[in-house]
Scaffold this motif. Structure first.
Motif, short mmCIF file in Angstrom:
data_model
loop_
_atom_site.label_atom_id
_atom_site.label_comp_id
_atom_site.label_asym_id
_atom_site.label_seq_id
_atom_site.Cartn_x
_atom_site.Cartn_y
_atom_site.Cartn_z
N ARG A 366 -40.68 -58.85 -1.73
CA ARG A 366 -41.16 -59.24 -3.16
C ARG A 366 -40.07 -58.95 -4.16
O ARG A 366 -40.15 -59.75 -5.15
CB ARG A 366 -42.47 -58.40 -3.16
N ASP A 405 -51.97 -61.22 1.74
CA ASP A 405 -52.13 -60.90 0.13
C ASP A 405 -52.15 -62.21 -0.52
O ASP A 405 -52.91 -62.49 -1.27
CB ASP A 405 -50.82 -60.18 0.17
N GLU A 406 -51.30 -63.41 -0.01
CA GLU A 406 -51.31 -64.50 -0.63
C GLU A 406 -52.95 -64.95 -0.57
O GLU A 406 -53.42 -65.83 -1.51
CB GLU A 406 -50.34 -65.58 -0.05
N GLU A 408 -55.66 -63.71 -0.24
CA GLU A 408 -56.63 -63.05 -0.99
C GLU A 408 -56.45 -63.20 -2.58
O GLU A 408 -57.43 -63.43 -3.14
CB GLU A 408 -56.45 -61.29 -0.63
N ARG A 409 -55.11 -63.44 -2.86
CA ARG A 409 -54.87 -63.56 -4.08
C ARG A 409 -55.18 -65.05 -4.59
O ARG A 409 -55.88 -65.62 -5.69
CB ARG A 409 -53.20 -63.47 -4.48
N GLU A 410 -55.05 -65.90 -3.52
CA GLU A 410 -55.62 -67.47 -3.93
C GLU A 410 -57.04 -67.42 -3.91
O GLU A 410 -57.46 -68.20 -4.93
CB GLU A 410 -54.91 -68.37 -2.71
N ARG A 412 -59.12 -65.06 -4.79
CA ARG A 412 -59.51 -64.48 -6.56
C ARG A 412 -59.04 -65.43 -7.34
O ARG A 412 -59.85 -65.55 -8.16
CB ARG A 412 -58.59 -63.14 -6.63
N GLU A 413 -57.93 -66.06 -7.08
CA GLU A 413 -57.61 -67.16 -8.41
C GLU A 413 -58.60 -68.43 -8.20
O GLU A 413 -59.02 -68.84 -9.18
CB GLU A 413 -56.12 -67.65 -8.01
#
Length: 558
Positions: A366, A405-406, A408-410, A412-413
């Protein structure tokens, strides 16, 4: 009836030493079923077999392929570190197995007091081994003296499989043959030589007498006689340099080699690290140096091995650079400092020329890029494969975390986008509702205004007609008087006296002045039924036979 869904088919290419097996299985099969097929194809017991190359790390035999979420095409590798291939009962099969086997030659260079551990397939000839040793030791083939070849290895054109050497490992030693002047007094170091190179003989004179370099005369392929450098020193850009590098690499070592990324180091990093987590790969940076004696063997045996080429192509972005020239090396160090920091640059500086070539395995993170491994040129195919797979396991573990993580982020988004979209739709609905209400109110206001204007216009016309009516005559005026009684649609009656000589238009104007215009209502007699409004407005009441009295009624026109 819905059509039955066809099972998804997966393609597997399985490498085992110098052999390759192509398999096609349904995703409903298990890992154990693959091993059972390979046991039949390769003759390797399932219990002794390690099936490697899974992106998710080691898996159990009961794992269903569908659960691994594999791509359409896959490359796997069988390792059998504890057993040697079983001998075939047939002579032809035994020969083929020997040609496919890898022989580890431990070659001791006496003058340098250095050992080389080299892997060669059984199909490689003794002459090819000697030429590789020429590259490593700078001893021309015709000047090599060997110890350790079996008596059956009498011809340099003979393959290792037929030479009678020990499997899987055979020990040899080599030194430079004494010059003719000292032939009668061989050095103690090379006194008990068992085999002298086939190229030795009275017919060959020393090449130096003719002003010709040894390696040039015998085509050894050392860096000093390359027709062109691996990479030009003053390329305008990195892309041109990499195109030249790939072309020269193919010219020297053949078309079977890793697919080198054509472009800058920054572009290669972007391609490897900056896509979606599922699409990211490791970056393999190959650093070549023609001045190193290991380069030729590493390129021809490691970088061009089918298993290495396949594994790099599937899991890595491979970028290459030639550091033979100081200008190119300085250019590389500048690029590494910019993209990976000074630590990587300093690491590369610490390696000496004879430790090249290098293969740097870089993983994107990252916040920074991390060099997982630096593989030097003095390695074997199996060791190189194990180190690549080890780096891949570290990368896969990190990739799984990044994917989680991606996702989960997607997620949420996605929730936020859905909430924003719902809010936007709500605002849009409120706006449309408000606009519709405003339009309705505006329309009502317009209609009301129109109605008022029409009423005002009608009232004005009515008043105008009322004022224009002649006065009502008295009954005792002595003239002919017509008394008319008119029934309205509401049931009320209108009564008035008119002179018999009055025009029908006066009657129509009277009715209109009471709110029943000629255009909207018709005036009818009761019996016989006649439509008075159809008569000539200029005729008199007498002519219309509305004398001396008559009862009429109003009816709305259709």
């Amino acid at each position: 009836m819905p059509e039955k869904r066809q099972p998804r088919l997966l393609n597997f290419r399985v490498e085992y030493r110098q052999r390759s097996v192509e398999l096609v299985l349904e995703e409903g099969n298990t890992v154990g079923e693959i091993k059972q097929i390979l046991e039949t194809e390769l003759g390797v017991p399932v219990s002794k077999m390690q099936l490697k190359g899974w992106k998710s790390g080691d898996v159990s035999d009961s794992t269903v392929l569908r659960s691994l979420h594999l791509p359409k095409n896959n490359s796997l590798y069988v390792l059998t570190p504890d057993i040697a291939p079983t001998a075939s009962t047939s002579k032809n099969s035994a020969l083929q197995d020997s040609l496919n086997q890898n022989f580890l030659l431990v070659i001791s260079h006496r003058e340098a007091q250095r050992d080389y551990n080299l892997n060669f397939p059984g199909s490689r000839t003794i002459q090819e081994v000697k030429r590789n040793i020429s590259d490593l030791t700078n001893i021309p083939v015709r000047h090599q003296q060997w110890e350790g070849w079996p008596a059956s290895a009498s011809d340099d054109s003979m393959t290792l499989a037929l030479s009678g050497i020990s499997y899987p490992c055979h020990h040899l030693s080599v030194c430079r043959r004494s010059s003719p002047a000292n032939a009668q007094e061989p050095t103690e170091e090379c006194a008990d030589v068992h085999m002298i190179s086939d190229s030795e003989g009275d017919d060959y004179e020393d090449a130096s007498e003719f002003g010709v370099d040894d390696s040039e005369m015998f085509g050894v392929g050392s860096s000093s006689c390359r027709k062109s450098p691996m990479m030009p020193e003053n390329s305008e850009n990195e892309t041109d340099a990499l195109i030249h590098f790939t072309s020269e690499f193919s010219s020297r070592y053949g078309e079977t080699h890793p697919m080198f990324f054509i472009g800058s180091l920054e572009a290669a990093s972007q391609e490897a690290f900056h896509g979606k987590a599922r699409d990211r790969k490791l970056l393999a940076i190959y650093l070549h140096n023609d001045d190193s004696v290991l380069s030729n063997v590493f390129c021809s045996q490691m970088m061009c091995a089918d298993s290495i080429v396949s594994y790099l192509s599937q899991n890595f972005i491979t970028w290459a650079w030639d550091v033979t020239k100081e200008a190119n090396k300085s250019r590389l160090l500048t690029m590494c400092t910019r993209h990976f920091g000074s630590v990587v640059t300093q690491t590369i500086r610490t390696y000496k020329t004879d430790q090249f070539p290098l293969l740097l395995i870089v993983m994107g993170k990252r916040t920074s890029n991390e060099v997982l491994n630096v593989i030097q040129g003095n390695t074997t195919v199996d060791e190189l494969m194990m180190r690549l797979m080890g780096a891949m396991e570290i990368f896969t573990a990190q990739q799984q975390e990044d994917i989680k993580d991606e996702d989960e982020r997607e997620a949420r988004e996605m929730v936020k986008r859905e909430q924003d979209e719902a809010y936007r739709l709500s605002l849009e609905a409120d706006r449309k509702k408000r606009e519709a209400q405003e339009r309705e109110e505006a329309e009502q206001f317009r209609l009301e205004q129109m109605r008022k204007e029409q009423e005002e216009e009608k009232e004005a016309i009515r008043l105008s007609l009322e004022q224009a009516l002649p006065p009502e005559p008295d009954e005792e005026s002595g003239e002919q008087i017509s008394k008319l009684r008119i029934r309205t649609p509401s049931g009320e009656f209108l009564e008035r006296r008119f002179l018999g000589s009055c025009k029908l238009q006066v009657l129509f104007d009277f009715v209109a002045s009471k709110g029943y215009p000629f255009e909207e209502f018709k005036l009818l007699t009761t019996f016989p039924r006649r439509n008075i409004t159809q008569l000539d407005p200029g005729s008199t009441l007498l002519e219309a036979k509305l004398f001396p009295q008559e009862t009429l009624f109003l009816e709305a026109k259709e």
